[in-house]
Scaffold this active site. Sequence first.
Site, mmCIF file in Angstrom:
data_model
loop_
_atom_site.group_PDB
_atom_site.id
_atom_site.type_symbol
_atom_site.label_atom_id
_atom_site.label_comp_id
_atom_site.label_asym_id
_atom_site.label_seq_id
_atom_site.Cartn_x
_atom_site.Cartn_y
_atom_site.Cartn_z
ATOM 1 N N VAL A 1 0.798 -1.225 0.000
ATOM 2 C CA VAL A 1 0.000 0.000 0.000
ATOM 3 C C VAL A 1 0.836 1.284 0.000
ATOM 4 C CG1 VAL A 1 -2.028 -1.089 1.028
ATOM 5 C CG2 VAL A 1 -0.291 -0.090 2.523
ATOM 6 N N GLU A 2 2.160 1.138 0.040
ATOM 7 C CA GLU A 2 3.048 2.296 -0.142
ATOM 8 C C GLU A 2 4.339 1.820 -0.768
ATOM 9 O OE1 GLU A 2 3.930 5.047 3.016
ATOM 10 O OE2 GLU A 2 1.916 4.885 3.860
ATOM 11 N N ASN A 3 4.742 2.485 -1.846
ATOM 12 C CA ASN A 3 6.033 2.258 -2.482
ATOM 13 C C ASN A 3 6.229 3.399 -3.459
ATOM 14 O OD1 ASN A 3 7.307 0.452 -5.205
ATOM 15 N ND2 ASN A 3 8.457 0.697 -3.325
#
Length: 468
Positions: A362-364
């Site tokens: 969900v974050e990159n």
Amino acid sequence: MCEFPKNFLWGGAVAANQCEGAYKEDGKGLSIQDVLPRGIRGDRTAVPTEDNKKLIGIDFYHRYQEDIRLFAEMGFQVFRTSIAWSRIFPNGDEEEPNEKGLQFYDRLFDECHKYGMEPLVTISHYETPLYLAEHYNGWADRKLIQFYERYVRTLFERFGSKVKYWLTFNEINSVLHAPFMSGGIHTPAEKLTEQELYQAAHHELVASALATKIAHEIMPEAKIGCMILSMPMYPLTPSPDDMIQVMEEEHKNYFFGDVHVRGTYPGYMKRYFREQNIQIHFEPEDEEILKHTVDFVSFSYYMSVCATADKEKQKKGNGNLLGGVPNPTLEASQWGWQIDPKGLRYVLNMFYDRYQKPLFVVENGLGAVDLLIEDEHGNKTVEDDYRIQYLHDHLVQLREAIEDGVEVLGYTTWGCIDLVSASTAELKKRYGFIYVDRNDDGSGTLDRYKKKSFYWYKKVIQSNGRIL
């Protein structure tokens, strides 16, 4: 090349406090983000100041329709955002919610569904109401569990038909490293004991499990997950002592996932607490509440680090929240975050082997200083090939993990539109596919411009990853 799974969810992620602005409109109360970075020092007189660009953010509160339309143009199937707790309960401890705050998120989620986009909602994303920090010392006080319970019941009852995917806390393990930003704990970090920090973490873990229980009761079709800051560690040398150091360091992060997925405190943490003379206070109901486990595990991934038992080599790297020893084999971003695409494949395999639960990245993303230019057609854009390369290399490794047998629900890039930094309130560190004309000195029109990466990501989604 292989496609990603047919039901794979492509999208992007933001946080309310970094994009919405409108910090005191429609009944919203102050959050800890409205006084950061100054508030991180524990100043009890902290008030919003002009140097905090989050007060306006990128004006998503008023421009969300334009931004959702741009996300839809890229082909987003999922949009991760958060709900600002202090929009719903301005102080955090009220009996009744703020209706205008609820109405805003009704409109936002309706706009997502208009384009066939699933909202993925973080319930608490580094934005504890400031009143709870100043009057209760944030999650150090067990009373926050009941305030959080009232908050999540309100959200689930109001938005249960509109939101299928929920996350309880953003990067919950970061409370050990950024207690004010992550947990609203007003006591200055240097004065906090490990006893107090882990007790606060326990309160969050109980609240998270309680939210999971309530979600399954109110929204049986919904999926609720935890969210962990992942930063895999490699031994700096082949020494067995370095490998044991890696194990002990990673235990501090695995602990949060283990409780969320297994519903009980792991033995290695019980040993750590025993040896450090930390005694976690459990209320009689806590053990039963913790047994309500999540449906999936989500996490952020930006970089990896090394660990060593050699105290002379335990030099902290630049930029990241958890620390760690720099890896001499890797290059770094402009902010000193080491770039390690293969680490994403590694952490996906580690989490899946450990938990056997669906995973969600969900974050990159890559934070960089972008230069706005005019192309040959006179359109303003950013030639961000460096961002394309970073995301391409990570997505290739994500596909490798899927080939390894890892079940991955989806992928949302961080800061899919340029945001204000949570910890420093800067704008120059940009992650987005969409450039927002706003600068650290407060200047700018807030106009939106598509970067080169905008069109690249659109093709990635259209091809379901075949072009990688």
